[in-house]
Design a protein around this motif. Structure first.
Motif, short mmCIF file in Angstrom:
data_model
loop_
_atom_site.label_atom_id
_atom_site.label_comp_id
_atom_site.label_asym_id
_atom_site.label_seq_id
_atom_site.Cartn_x
_atom_site.Cartn_y
_atom_site.Cartn_z
N VAL A 1 19.39 37.32 54.78
CA VAL A 1 19.76 35.90 54.78
C VAL A 1 20.51 35.64 53.49
O VAL A 1 20.02 35.92 52.40
N SER A 2 21.73 35.11 53.60
CA SER A 2 22.55 34.79 52.43
C SER A 2 22.54 33.29 52.20
O SER A 2 22.87 32.53 53.11
N LEU A 3 22.15 32.90 51.02
CA LEU A 3 22.13 31.49 50.66
C LEU A 3 23.26 31.21 49.68
O LEU A 3 23.30 31.79 48.60
N GLY A 4 24.17 30.35 50.07
CA GLY A 4 25.26 29.97 49.18
C GLY A 4 24.82 28.87 48.23
O GLY A 4 24.26 27.86 48.65
N THR A 5 25.02 29.08 46.94
CA THR A 5 24.67 28.07 45.95
C THR A 5 25.83 27.86 44.99
O THR A 5 26.74 28.68 44.90
N GLN A 6 25.77 26.75 44.32
CA GLN A 6 26.76 26.46 43.28
C GLN A 6 26.02 25.92 42.07
O GLN A 6 25.07 25.16 42.19
N ALA A 7 26.45 26.35 40.89
CA ALA A 7 25.83 25.89 39.65
C ALA A 7 26.82 25.04 38.88
O ALA A 7 28.00 25.35 38.80
N THR B 1 21.59 23.81 39.77
CA THR B 1 22.03 24.63 40.90
C THR B 1 21.61 23.94 42.19
O THR B 1 20.49 23.43 42.29
N TYR B 2 22.49 23.95 43.18
CA TYR B 2 22.17 23.34 44.46
C TYR B 2 22.76 24.18 45.59
O TYR B 2 23.75 24.88 45.41
N PRO B 3 22.13 24.10 46.76
CA PRO B 3 22.62 24.88 47.91
C PRO B 3 23.90 24.29 48.48
O PRO B 3 24.07 23.07 48.51
N LEU B 4 24.81 25.16 48.94
CA LEU B 4 26.05 24.69 49.54
C LEU B 4 25.86 24.32 51.01
O LEU B 4 26.50 23.42 51.52
N ASN B 5 25.02 25.04 51.72
CA ASN B 5 24.73 24.69 53.11
C ASN B 5 23.22 24.65 53.28
O ASN B 5 22.48 25.30 52.56
#
Length: 117
Positions: free
Chosen positions: A22-28, A38-42
């Protein structure tokens, strides 16, 4: 939309060991004071499965090849063999499929399935 078929004569979709990720996209975001958030993109992670099918007979290898040719680079739905949950939009990873048939009941296939949004 096409559905990934139960390719094996047993009715199973995959064999164990089954690789799944499972790939979790995040952005910081780094703020001027040096802190970071940091928060999730989807909302949910995108899933990937690696199916390594072994001890296949000629008809099962043919079914795998026929499905890959039918789908090509298109999307299909895939039922997670572990949870029974359906991923509505999946593709063959890299559009690649590896098959082999050494003799009767000694065929194999390797394919990757990746969920896309």
């Amino acid at each position: 939309m096409a559905t990934f078929p139960a390719l094996l004569k047993t009715g199973a979709v995959a064999q164990y060991p089954l690789t799944r990720v499972v790939s979790l996209g995040t952005q910081a975001v780094r703020f001027l004071d040096g802190s970071q958030q940091t928060y999730p993109l989807n909302g949910t992670g995108l899933r990937r499965w690696q199916l390594n099918l072994t001890l296949l007979d000629e008809s099962e290898v043919s079914a795998v090849i026929a499905f890959a040719e039918q789908i090509g680079t298109g999307t299909f739905s895939f039922t997670n063999p572990v949870t029974g949950e359906t991923a509505a939009k999946c593709v063959l990873t890299g559009g690649q499929l590896t098959t082999s048939l050494m003799d009767e009941l000694h065929g194999g296939a390797t394919l990757g399935i990746e969920e896309v949004k």
